[in-house]
Design an enzyme around this catalytic site. Structure first.
Site: not given
Ligand SMILES: [Zn+2]
Length: 237
Positions: A51, A198
Site C-alpha cells: 500500500d 507497507h
Molecule cells: Zn494506505
C-alpha cells in the site's frame, strides 16, 4: 419519566454511533457492495499487496526483490504520489505487477461528500491508466475506512473493494522487527490470503526487510503468489 426517555434516547444514540464505528473499520463488511478480505480457495495461492506510494526511494528495491523471486504483486497506489512519481508507477506496470486505486489524497473516507469520493477515485484511475496499467482497477480504502458515500459510489460504478486478512504493520510490537513481521505473516497466511505490507516509506524498512523471508518461507510451504485479480479469478464457487 421524562428523564428515563431522555436516557434511553441517549443510550440509543451511543449504541448507533458504536455500531457505525464498527462498520467503518470492518475488514469484511460495508453497507453497499462487497468487501474482499481474502479469497475462498483450497489451493495454496496468496496475494502480496503493497500500500501507498509509489516512491522513488523504495520502488526500485521492492521491484528487484519481486524480480529475483519471479513473482507478481499488487500495489495499491495513491493518486497524489502517482502524479509526482509517474516514472516509478510505469516501472511497476512494465514489470507485470497490478496497480490498484488507493484514493488520490489518502484521507479517511468517512464523512465525505459524493463529489469528493468521485474526484478521489476517478482522478486516481486516470493516473493508473497513464502509468500503462490495462487490467481491471481494484480499490482499497485508506486505513480500511469507509462508511456510506464511498462504498455506495464503488458499488454503483461496479468497482471491487479489497481489504486484507494478514496485516503485521498494525501491531507496533510486530512492526518493529522484520523477523516478527515475517513470523506473523507466515503464521497467519492461509490459502487465498491477501497480505498487506507497507514498504514505500522509511517507516516501512522492517517490512521491506521481511519481504524476502515471507516469500521464501511461503514458497517452501508450497504457496505460489498471484496478483489480487488473479487470486479473485481462482475463487471456489
Ligand atoms: Zn494506505
Amino acid at each position: 419519566m421524562k428523564k428515563l426517555s431522555a436516557l434511553l434516547v441517549l443510550l440509543f444514540i451511543i449504541g448507533a454511533c458504536i455500531a457505525l464505528w464498527q462498520v467503518s473499520r470492518s475488514r469484511t463488511y460495508q453497507f453497499f457492495g462487497q468487501l474482499v478480505p481474502h479469497v475462498n480457495t483450497s489451493q495454496k495461492v496468496v496475494a502480496l499487496t503493497f500500500d501507498d506510494g509509489p516512491t522513488p526511494s523504495a520502488s526500485g528495491e521492492i521491484l528487484s526483490i519481486l524480480k529475483d523471486e519471479q513473482i507478481h504483486a499488487t500495489f495499491f497506489v495513491i493518486g497524489g504520489e502517482l502524479e509526482t512519481n509517474m516514472a516509478e508507477a510505469k516501472k511497476i506496470v512494465s514489470a507485470g505487477h497490478e496497480l490498484g486505486n488507493h484514493t488520490y489524497s489518502h484521507e479517511r473516507m468517512l464523512l465525505v461528500s459524493p463529489s469528493f469520493v468521485k474526484q478521489e477515485i476517478e482522478s486516481t484511475d486516470k493516473l493508473i491508466r497513464e502509468a500503462g496499467y490495462q487490467g481491471e482497477i481494484l480499490f482499497r480504502p485508506p486505513y480500511g475506512k469507509k462508511l456510506f458515500t464511498l462504498p455506495y459510489y464503488l458499488s454503483k460504478t461496479g468497482r471491487k473493494s479489497i481489504t486484507w486478512d494478514v496485516e503485521p504493520d498494525s501491531y507496533p510490537e510486530i512492526a518493529a522487527s522484520s523477523d516478527k513481521i515475517a513470523e506473523h505473516v507466515i503464521g497467519k497466511t492461509q490459502p487465498g490470503s491477501i497480505i498487506l505490507l507497507h514498504v514505500m516509506y522509511p517507516s516501512g524498512r522492517e517490512s521491506m526487510k521481511a519481504v524476502r523471508k515471507i516469500i521464501d518461507s511461503l514458497k517452501a510451504q508450497g504457496y505460489s503468489f498471484k496478483t489480487v485479480s488473479e487470486l479473485l479469478a481462482m475463487a471456489d464457487h
